[in-house]
Design a protein around this motif. Sequence first.
Motif, PDB file in Angstrom:
ATOM      1  N   MET A   1       0.850  -1.186   0.000  1.00 41.53           N
ATOM      2  CA  MET A   1       0.000   0.000   0.000  1.00 41.53           C
ATOM      3  C   MET A   1       0.888   1.239   0.000  1.00 41.53           C
ATOM      4  N   ALA A   2       0.534   2.208  -0.803  1.00 45.94           N
ATOM      5  CA  ALA A   2       1.318   3.433  -0.909  1.00 45.94           C
ATOM      6  C   ALA A   2       1.076   4.326   0.303  1.00 45.94           C
ATOM      7  N   ASP A   3       2.151   4.946   0.793  1.00 48.75           N
ATOM      8  CA  ASP A   3       2.055   5.807   1.963  1.00 48.75           C
ATOM      9  C   ASP A   3       1.602   7.215   1.636  1.00 48.75           C
ATOM     10  N   GLY A   4       1.872   7.679   0.440  1.00 50.08           N
ATOM     11  CA  GLY A   4       1.510   9.033   0.064  1.00 50.08           C
ATOM     12  C   GLY A   4       1.268   9.120  -1.433  1.00 50.08           C
ATOM     13  N   PRO A   5       0.944  10.329  -1.912  1.00 48.67           N
ATOM     14  CA  PRO A   5       0.665  10.490  -3.338  1.00 48.67           C
ATOM     15  C   PRO A   5       1.846  10.127  -4.240  1.00 48.67           C
ATOM     16  N   LYS A   6       3.063  10.483  -3.831  1.00 45.83           N
ATOM     17  CA  LYS A   6       4.220  10.182  -4.672  1.00 45.83           C
ATOM     18  C   LYS A   6       4.454   8.676  -4.767  1.00 45.83           C
ATOM     19  N   GLU A   7       4.329   7.975  -3.654  1.00 47.17           N
ATOM     20  CA  GLU A   7       4.510   6.528  -3.667  1.00 47.17           C
ATOM     21  C   GLU A   7       3.411   5.856  -4.483  1.00 47.17           C
ATOM     22  N   TRP A   8       2.179   6.353  -4.352  1.00 50.48           N
ATOM     23  CA  TRP A   8       1.078   5.807  -5.142  1.00 50.48           C
ATOM     24  C   TRP A   8       1.326   6.031  -6.633  1.00 50.48           C
ATOM     25  N   TYR A   9       1.739   7.234  -7.000  1.00 48.90           N
ATOM     26  CA  TYR A   9       2.002   7.550  -8.406  1.00 48.90           C
ATOM     27  C   TYR A   9       3.141   6.690  -8.943  1.00 48.90           C
ATOM     28  N   ASP A  10       4.184   6.524  -8.167  1.00 48.82           N
ATOM     29  CA  ASP A  10       5.318   5.702  -8.601  1.00 48.82           C
ATOM     30  C   ASP A  10       4.961   4.221  -8.687  1.00 48.82           C
ATOM     31  N   SER A  11       3.938   3.793  -7.965  1.00 52.59           N
ATOM     32  CA  SER A  11       3.546   2.382  -7.999  1.00 52.59           C
ATOM     33  C   SER A  11       2.677   2.039  -9.204  1.00 52.59           C
ATOM     34  N   LEU A  12       2.195   3.043  -9.922  1.00 53.63           N
ATOM     35  CA  LEU A  12       1.371   2.782 -11.102  1.00 53.63           C
ATOM     36  C   LEU A  12       2.219   2.164 -12.209  1.00 53.63           C
ATOM     37  N   PRO A  13       1.626   1.249 -12.994  1.00 48.58           N
ATOM     38  CA  PRO A  13       2.356   0.717 -14.152  1.00 48.58           C
ATOM     39  C   PRO A  13       2.643   1.820 -15.171  1.00 48.58           C
ATOM     40  N   VAL A  14       3.567   1.574 -16.074  1.00 47.41           N
ATOM     41  CA  VAL A  14       4.093   2.593 -16.986  1.00 47.41           C
ATOM     42  C   VAL A  14       3.001   3.225 -17.861  1.00 47.41           C
ATOM     43  N   VAL A  15       2.215   2.418 -18.543  1.00 51.20           N
ATOM     44  CA  VAL A  15       1.196   2.957 -19.447  1.00 51.20           C
ATOM     45  C   VAL A  15       0.100   3.660 -18.661  1.00 51.20           C
ATOM     46  N   THR A  16      -0.282   3.099 -17.540  1.00 46.08           N
ATOM     47  CA  THR A  16      -1.295   3.726 -16.683  1.00 46.08           C
ATOM     48  C   THR A  16      -0.819   5.082 -16.190  1.00 46.08           C
ATOM     49  N   ARG A  17       0.437   5.159 -15.783  1.00 44.84           N
ATOM     50  CA  ARG A  17       1.003   6.426 -15.315  1.00 44.84           C
ATOM     51  C   ARG A  17       1.011   7.466 -16.427  1.00 44.84           C
ATOM     52  N   ALA A  18       1.332   7.055 -17.646  1.00 49.00           N
ATOM     53  CA  ALA A  18       1.340   7.988 -18.776  1.00 49.00           C
ATOM     54  C   ALA A  18      -0.069   8.491 -19.090  1.00 49.00           C
ATOM     55  N   LEU A  19      -1.061   7.609 -19.076  1.00 49.28           N
ATOM     56  CA  LEU A  19      -2.443   8.020 -19.330  1.00 49.28           C
ATOM     57  C   LEU A  19      -2.956   8.954 -18.234  1.00 49.28           C
ATOM     58  N   PHE A  20      -2.666   8.612 -16.989  1.00 48.64           N
ATOM     59  CA  PHE A  20      -3.082   9.450 -15.861  1.00 48.64           C
ATOM     60  C   PHE A  20      -2.445  10.836 -15.953  1.00 48.64           C
ATOM     61  N   SER A  21      -1.151  10.886 -16.238  1.00 48.41           N
ATOM     62  CA  SER A  21      -0.443  12.166 -16.326  1.00 48.41           C
ATOM     63  C   SER A  21      -0.973  13.019 -17.467  1.00 48.41           C
ATOM     64  N   ALA A  22      -1.204  12.393 -18.621  1.00 50.90           N
ATOM     65  CA  ALA A  22      -1.719  13.138 -19.771  1.00 50.90           C
ATOM     66  C   ALA A  22      -3.113  13.682 -19.489  1.00 50.90           C
ATOM     67  N   SER A  23      -3.975  12.870 -18.875  1.00 56.25           N
ATOM     68  CA  SER A  23      -5.331  13.329 -18.556  1.00 56.25           C
ATOM     69  C   SER A  23      -5.311  14.486 -17.572  1.00 56.25           C
ATOM     70  N   LEU A  24      -4.510  14.357 -16.540  1.00 52.60           N
ATOM     71  CA  LEU A  24      -4.430  15.419 -15.541  1.00 52.60           C
ATOM     72  C   LEU A  24      -3.822  16.690 -16.128  1.00 52.60           C
ATOM     73  N   PHE A  25      -2.781  16.551 -16.936  1.00 54.30           N
ATOM     74  CA  PHE A  25      -2.146  17.709 -17.559  1.00 54.30           C
ATOM     75  C   PHE A  25      -3.115  18.446 -18.480  1.00 54.30           C
ATOM     76  N   LEU A  26      -3.822  17.714 -19.340  1.00 57.31           N
ATOM     77  CA  LEU A  26      -4.740  18.370 -20.273  1.00 57.31           C
ATOM     78  C   LEU A  26      -5.896  19.043 -19.548  1.00 57.31           C
ATOM     79  N   THR A  27      -6.389  18.425 -18.499  1.00 54.82           N
ATOM     80  CA  THR A  27      -7.473  19.042 -17.738  1.00 54.82           C
ATOM     81  C   THR A  27      -7.001  20.310 -17.043  1.00 54.82           C
ATOM     82  N   CYS A  28      -5.823  20.266 -16.434  1.00 49.61           N
ATOM     83  CA  CYS A  28      -5.276  21.472 -15.792  1.00 49.61           C
ATOM     84  C   CYS A  28      -5.029  22.570 -16.821  1.00 49.61           C
TER      85      CYS A  28
END
Length: 137
Positions: A1-28
Amino acid sequence: MADGPKEWYDSLPVVTRALFSASLFLTCATSFGIISEHLLVYDAYLVWSRFHVWRLFTPFVYFGQFSLNFLFGLYMLVLNSQRYEPSCFNTGGGGHASDYAFMLLFGQACFLVVSFFFFFCFVSRTRTRTRTRTRTR
Protein backbone atom coordinates in the motif's frame (compact mmCIF):
# COMPACT_ATOMS: atom_id res chain seq x y z
CA MET A 1 0.00 0.00 0.00
CA ALA A 2 1.32 3.43 -0.91
CA ASP A 3 2.05 5.81 1.96
CA GLY A 4 1.51 9.03 0.06
CA PRO A 5 0.67 10.49 -3.34
CA LYS A 6 4.22 10.18 -4.67
CA GLU A 7 4.51 6.53 -3.67
CA TRP A 8 1.08 5.81 -5.14
CA TYR A 9 2.00 7.55 -8.41
CA ASP A 10 5.32 5.70 -8.60
CA SER A 11 3.55 2.38 -8.00
CA LEU A 12 1.37 2.78 -11.10
CA PRO A 13 2.36 0.72 -14.15
CA VAL A 14 4.09 2.59 -16.99
CA VAL A 15 1.20 2.96 -19.45
CA THR A 16 -1.30 3.73 -16.68
CA ARG A 17 1.00 6.43 -15.31
CA ALA A 18 1.34 7.99 -18.78
CA LEU A 19 -2.44 8.02 -19.33
CA PHE A 20 -3.08 9.45 -15.86
CA SER A 21 -0.44 12.17 -16.33
CA ALA A 22 -1.72 13.14 -19.77
CA SER A 23 -5.33 13.33 -18.56
CA LEU A 24 -4.43 15.42 -15.54
CA PHE A 25 -2.15 17.71 -17.56
CA LEU A 26 -4.74 18.37 -20.27
CA THR A 27 -7.47 19.04 -17.74
CA CYS A 28 -5.28 21.47 -15.79
CA ALA A 29 -4.14 23.20 -18.99
CA THR A 30 -7.70 23.74 -20.25
CA SER A 31 -9.13 24.66 -16.84
CA PHE A 32 -6.49 27.33 -16.27
CA GLY A 33 -6.84 28.70 -19.81
CA ILE A 34 -3.38 27.68 -21.02
CA ILE A 35 -4.78 25.83 -24.03
CA SER A 36 -8.20 25.77 -25.62
CA GLU A 37 -10.43 22.70 -25.72
CA HIS A 38 -10.75 23.27 -29.46
CA LEU A 39 -7.12 22.23 -29.87
CA LEU A 40 -7.88 18.81 -28.37
CA VAL A 41 -10.80 17.64 -30.50
CA TYR A 42 -10.37 15.10 -33.27
CA ASP A 43 -10.73 16.78 -36.65
CA ALA A 44 -9.62 14.60 -39.57
CA TYR A 45 -9.32 17.58 -41.90
CA LEU A 46 -6.84 19.35 -39.60
CA VAL A 47 -4.88 16.14 -39.04
CA TRP A 48 -4.35 15.53 -42.75
CA SER A 49 -4.20 19.07 -44.12
CA ARG A 50 -2.33 20.92 -41.35
CA PHE A 51 -0.52 17.97 -39.75
CA HIS A 52 -2.06 18.34 -36.27
CA VAL A 53 -0.94 14.86 -35.18
CA TRP A 54 -1.68 15.49 -31.48
CA ARG A 55 -5.37 15.38 -32.41
CA LEU A 56 -4.98 11.62 -32.92
CA PHE A 57 -4.18 11.15 -29.20
CA THR A 58 -5.72 13.96 -27.15
CA PRO A 59 -9.40 12.98 -27.56
CA PHE A 60 -8.65 9.73 -25.75
CA VAL A 61 -7.15 11.22 -22.60
CA TYR A 62 -9.18 14.40 -22.14
CA PHE A 63 -12.18 14.00 -19.82
CA GLY A 64 -13.27 17.64 -19.69
CA GLN A 65 -12.99 20.43 -17.15
CA PHE A 66 -12.55 19.75 -13.42
CA SER A 67 -15.81 18.25 -12.22
CA LEU A 68 -17.24 15.16 -10.61
CA ASN A 69 -17.55 13.65 -14.09
CA PHE A 70 -13.82 14.21 -14.62
CA LEU A 71 -12.98 12.56 -11.29
CA PHE A 72 -15.08 9.49 -12.13
CA GLY A 73 -13.48 9.23 -15.57
CA LEU A 74 -9.99 9.52 -14.15
CA TYR A 75 -10.80 7.02 -11.40
CA MET A 76 -12.10 4.48 -13.93
CA LEU A 77 -9.07 5.03 -16.14
CA VAL A 78 -6.63 4.36 -13.31
CA LEU A 79 -8.63 1.51 -11.77
CA ASN A 80 -9.08 -0.45 -15.00
CA SER A 81 -5.63 0.25 -16.40
CA GLN A 82 -3.87 -0.48 -13.12
CA ARG A 83 -5.56 -3.86 -12.85
CA TYR A 84 -5.34 -4.85 -16.51
CA GLU A 85 -1.83 -3.76 -17.51
CA PRO A 86 0.17 -6.13 -15.26
CA SER A 87 -2.08 -9.13 -15.95
CA CYS A 88 -3.10 -8.86 -19.60
CA PHE A 89 -2.61 -11.85 -21.85
CA ASN A 90 0.80 -12.21 -23.47
CA THR A 91 0.60 -11.88 -27.24
CA GLY A 92 4.32 -12.22 -27.79
CA GLY A 93 4.82 -8.46 -27.99
CA GLY A 94 7.53 -8.41 -25.37
CA GLY A 95 5.72 -7.94 -22.10
CA HIS A 96 2.67 -6.74 -20.32
CA ALA A 97 3.10 -2.98 -20.87
CA SER A 98 3.77 -3.39 -24.60
CA ASP A 99 0.78 -5.72 -25.05
CA TYR A 100 -1.46 -3.29 -23.19
CA ALA A 101 -0.14 -0.32 -25.20
CA PHE A 102 -0.75 -2.22 -28.44
CA MET A 103 -4.32 -3.02 -27.36
CA LEU A 104 -4.93 0.66 -26.60
CA LEU A 105 -3.42 1.83 -29.90
CA PHE A 106 -5.42 -0.71 -31.88
CA GLY A 107 -8.63 0.33 -30.15
CA GLN A 108 -7.74 3.96 -30.67
CA ALA A 109 -7.24 3.39 -34.41
CA CYS A 110 -10.64 1.67 -34.63
CA PHE A 111 -12.33 4.52 -32.76
CA LEU A 112 -10.71 7.10 -35.04
CA VAL A 113 -12.08 5.33 -38.11
CA VAL A 114 -15.57 5.19 -36.59
CA SER A 115 -15.40 8.79 -35.37
CA PHE A 116 -14.44 9.93 -38.87
CA PHE A 117 -17.81 8.69 -40.16
CA PHE A 118 -19.93 9.65 -37.15
CA PHE A 119 -18.15 12.92 -36.25
CA PHE A 120 -17.20 12.14 -32.64
CA CYS A 121 -14.86 14.76 -31.18
CA PHE A 122 -13.95 13.24 -27.80
CA VAL A 123 -13.89 9.51 -27.26
CA SER A 124 -12.28 9.17 -23.83
CA ARG A 125 -15.48 7.83 -22.24
CA THR A 126 -15.84 5.22 -24.97
CA ARG A 127 -12.25 4.13 -24.44
CA THR A 128 -12.88 3.79 -20.71
CA ARG A 129 -15.88 1.58 -21.42
CA THR A 130 -13.74 -0.54 -23.73
CA ARG A 131 -11.13 -1.04 -21.02
CA THR A 132 -13.87 -2.00 -18.58
CA ARG A 133 -15.37 -4.46 -21.05
CA THR A 134 -11.98 -5.99 -21.82
CA ARG A 135 -11.16 -6.28 -18.14
CA THR A 136 -14.36 -8.21 -17.37
CA ARG A 137 -13.70 -10.82 -20.07
